[in-house]
Each structure stands twice: as C-alpha cells, then as structure tokens.
Design an enzyme around this catalytic site. Sequence first.
Site, short mmCIF file in Angstrom:
data_model
loop_
_atom_site.label_atom_id
_atom_site.label_comp_id
_atom_site.label_asym_id
_atom_site.label_seq_id
_atom_site.Cartn_x
_atom_site.Cartn_y
_atom_site.Cartn_z
N ILE A 1 -2.75 39.46 -24.13
CA ILE A 1 -2.67 40.64 -23.29
C ILE A 1 -3.07 39.90 -21.86
O ILE A 1 -2.56 40.08 -20.83
CB ILE A 1 -3.72 41.61 -23.49
CG1 ILE A 1 -3.12 42.17 -24.85
CG2 ILE A 1 -3.43 42.85 -22.33
CD1 ILE A 1 -3.71 43.33 -25.45
N GLY B 1 -1.64 42.71 -29.61
CA GLY B 1 -3.19 43.37 -29.58
C GLY B 1 -4.21 42.59 -29.27
O GLY B 1 -5.30 42.87 -29.25
N GLU B 2 -3.94 41.07 -29.05
CA GLU B 2 -5.09 40.28 -28.98
C GLU B 2 -5.41 39.82 -27.40
O GLU B 2 -4.57 39.82 -26.65
CB GLU B 2 -4.51 38.82 -29.60
CG GLU B 2 -5.65 38.01 -30.00
CD GLU B 2 -5.11 36.61 -30.62
OE1 GLU B 2 -5.41 35.70 -29.87
OE2 GLU B 2 -4.14 36.68 -31.53
N ALA B 3 -6.73 40.04 -27.25
CA ALA B 3 -7.16 40.08 -25.96
C ALA B 3 -6.58 39.09 -25.22
O ALA B 3 -6.19 39.21 -23.92
CB ALA B 3 -8.51 40.06 -25.92
#
Length: 405
Positions: free
Chosen positions: A169, A164-166
């Site tokens: 990703i 989920g971490e920008a």
Amino acid sequence: MGEGTLINLGQHKGEEEQGQGNRKGVFFLLSVSSLSSLSVCSQRLKDEIAEVTNEIDNLGITEERKSMQRNKQMAMGRKKFNMDPKKGIRFLIDSSLLKNTSNDIAQFLYKGEGLNKTAIGDYLGERDDFNIEVLHAFLELHEFTDLNLVQALRQFLWSFRLPGEAQKIDRMMEAFALRYCRCNPGVFQSTDTCYVLSFAVIMLNTSLHNPNVKDKPSVQRFTAMNRGINDGGDLPEELLRNLYDSIKNEPFKIPEDDGNDLTHTFFNPDREGWLLKLGGRVKTWKRRWFILTDNCLYYFEYTTDKEPRGIIPLENLSIREVDDSKKPNCFELFISDHKDQVIKACKTEADGRVVEGNHTFYRISAPTAEEKDEWINSIKAAISKDPFYEMLAARKKKVSSLKGL
Ligand SMILES: *[C@@H]1O[C@H](CO)[C@@H](O)[C@H](O)[C@H]1NC(C)=O
Ligand SMILES: *[C@@H]1O[C@H](CO)[C@@H](O)[C@H](O)[C@H]1NC(C)=O
Ligand SMILES: *[C@@H]1O[C@H](CO)[C@@H](O)[C@H](O)[C@H]1NC(C)=O
Ligand SMILES: *[C@@H]1O[C@H](CO)[C@@H](O)[C@H](O)[C@H]1NC(C)=O
Ligand SMILES: *[C@@H]1O[C@H](CO)[C@@H](O)[C@H](O)[C@H]1NC(C)=O
C-alpha cells in the site's frame, strides 16, 4: 470475362484495319490464331489466378485461424493472470502476445479487460524492481490534471484493488501521490502531504459511510485533524471542505468490495466512546469523548465538538490495567522505561491556546469492564507496531508542524 475482352479487342483491331483490303482477312486470320493462343494463354492465366485466389483464400483461413488461436491464448493468459499474475504475464510474453516492457504491461493492466482487479493489485504491489517500474508506468496512464484529490483517488482506487499489505500500500500510494503532484503542481507542498491527506480522506470515507462508525466527523473536525500537514503549514480550508463534501456526497467505490473497506483492510479498527480521564495537574475526573484513530487518542468535551480538547500520540506508550480507589475499570497509558518523563501530547486550554500536556501517565476509567477490555485491546493493537501506522506516522511527522509529537 477475360476471354470476351480479348475477342472484343480483336474485333476492334479488325475494324481499325477496315478499308485496307486483304490485309483485313490476313489480319483476321492472324487475329484468330492469336486469339486461340491467347485463349490458351488466358486459360493458363485463369488457372494461375484460381490457384493464387485459392492460396489467398487459404491465407485468409489461416489468418483467421491464427487470430482465433491468439484470442484463445489471450483468454488463457488472462485466466492464468487472474490465478497467478506473474505466471499469466510470463505466459503472454512467451506467446508473443505482450511485449516485455513496463509500458506494454502497464497498458495491459490499465485496460484491464477480463482481468481480476485483485490480481492487478497483487502484480502492481510486488516488491520486484520491474513490477515497481510497471507500477509507475501504470500511473503515467492515469490522467489527474485538474482533478481534485478525491476525484483522482476515485479513479485510482477503481483501477485495481489495493492489496492488504502495508508495504505494498505504501509503494502504491507513494506512486499515486507522485503522479498526482506532477499532474497538479503547486497544490501541495510535498508528495508526503498528498500521501498523508489521501489516507485522511480514505479514513473519512469510512467514518462517514460505514454504519458501524456512530460518530460522524464534521467538516470542522476533519479540518482540525489535518492541521499543519502541508509541510508545517495548513492547507486551504476550501480545499479540505471540497474534499469532505465530495466524500460525504458519494463514498469511494472499490473493486471486489467485500464489505471490508480499505480502512479495515489496513488499519486496526478505530474505537470511540465515553471515558473518564483523570486530570494531569488537577486530579479530577472529567468525562470525555475519546476517539482512537490514526495511532492517536483524541478526546473531545462533547461528541459534537469540532476541535479535540487533547491529542495523545500513542507512539512509545505502554498500557496496563490499574486499580483505582475512586473509579472502576481503569487503565493507564505510560512510558515504560522512563517513569517520570512527561508524555508528549497536547491539549487546548479553555481560552483556545494549544499547550503541551503535563502528564507522566494518563489514567482512564471505562464505564464497564467489557469496554475497558475492548479499549485496552484496541489501544494495544494500535501501539503494537501496526506497520501501516508506523509508515503513516513517519510521513505525518515529516509534514506536520507538531514536530515535538
Ligand atoms: C522481462 O524483463 C525483465 C527485465 O527487464 C526480466 O527480469 C523478466 O524476467 C522478463 N520477463 C519475461 C517473462 O521474459
Ligand atoms: C478476484 O480474485 C479474488 C481473489 O482471488 C476473488 O476473491 C474474487 O472473487 C475474484 N473476482 C472475480 C470477479 O472473479
Ligand atoms: C468507502 O465506504 C464505503 C461504505 O462503507 C465502502 O463500501 C467502501 O469500500 C469505502 N471505500 C474505501 C476506499 O475504503
Ligand atoms: C519514540 O522512541 C524513539 C526511539 O527511542 C524516538 O526516536 C522517538 O522520538 C520517540 N517518539 C516520541 C513521540 O517520543
Ligand atoms: C507540570 O506539572 C508539574 C508538577 O506535577 C509542575 O511542576 C510543572 O510546572 C507543570 N508544567 C506545566 C507546563 O504546567
């Protein structure tokens, strides 16, 4: 059996000597004595053979035992990996079940036997140089040649669960785009184009298939929203239509789908609805269908419109509640430190020309106080440095023709 052979041999030899008188008997005696010594010899041989066979059998047992032991350790390693990927990998390397090379580890993750895909995603997403090396080796194992972008994304997104971490990703999608472009040279002008479009289709998946999103974009709207992303040029409409149709016909599947699709994992929730917007030049209120997505506010005349009437990038804008003498539930978008500066935005004139907006602020009225609060919260969330929006916006700017925006 060994003995029998020896006797036959002896008889055979005897026959050979037939017709040679005494010598036959002598030979026979000789033969018998040598036979007995041979049989002693053979007993020894037999014992030795038995011993060796026994050893071989034992060897088989230890091999089996060893392989059982290895399987056990492998299973333990996988279990450890699922709980803590780094520890699991270290355990497997220390147990000599895995070589400490990016290629071997990538193979292990790509096969994924017994591995939790969330854990694979966590390992591949790590910032460490070595993990990044593994990530790239992992992508080398994916074959995307002659797949369209949606087909390639289906394969990629199924091979692990995106964290989920920008930043994670970003690295992973960057690696994906690099590999896709290398497998399919000439499809996109740049890796950034591939990257930006990949997100556009992931978001399209949510728009089309998430029951909470009421307004389903048409293929024309999807095409319009991806104008100019091919290093300033447009992508072929056919390509965009194919991607659209593919997603429409079959949503993306992700492992460990917990009901929160990717868009909701890493983007602030989108919002859409009817609002009244005060004109820039002519101060009249117009009812418009607004969509908040991708750190931009798009507004349309009708929900079924293919092209937006206007686009307001939210970068550098502030939002506040305001009282308006004519309309209830108002809020305003403005540039906080440059009151009279025109907000960078664009709109489509009635004749189809796209022109720059001429607003120093956008005043908007919501139908209810509740909706006003929801819009303000959503826009605030979009403005307030969602790191993911920032990354995507930076790429988009790089590849977009709307350079001023
Ligand atoms: C594997 O090798 C990398 C460098 O190539 C090193 O940083 C890492 O500590 C090694 N891991 C193990 C478990 O030996
Ligand atoms: C994989 O790990 C995640 C996070 O630890 C967990 O929520 C999920 O249930 C696991 N999946 C399986 C199939 O064990
Ligand atoms: C695509 O949409 C479906 C349905 O909402 C959802 O289950 C799935 O997780 C989405 N896929 C991605 C990659 O977001
Ligand atoms: C936002 O502000 C930054 C820093 O002042 C500037 O570089 C950037 O161009 C601005 N973006 C827009 C869309 O005005
Ligand atoms: C923008 O509005 C100002 C007055 O509010 C006007 O002087 C200017 O010509 C307008 N610019 C455009 C491009 O319409």
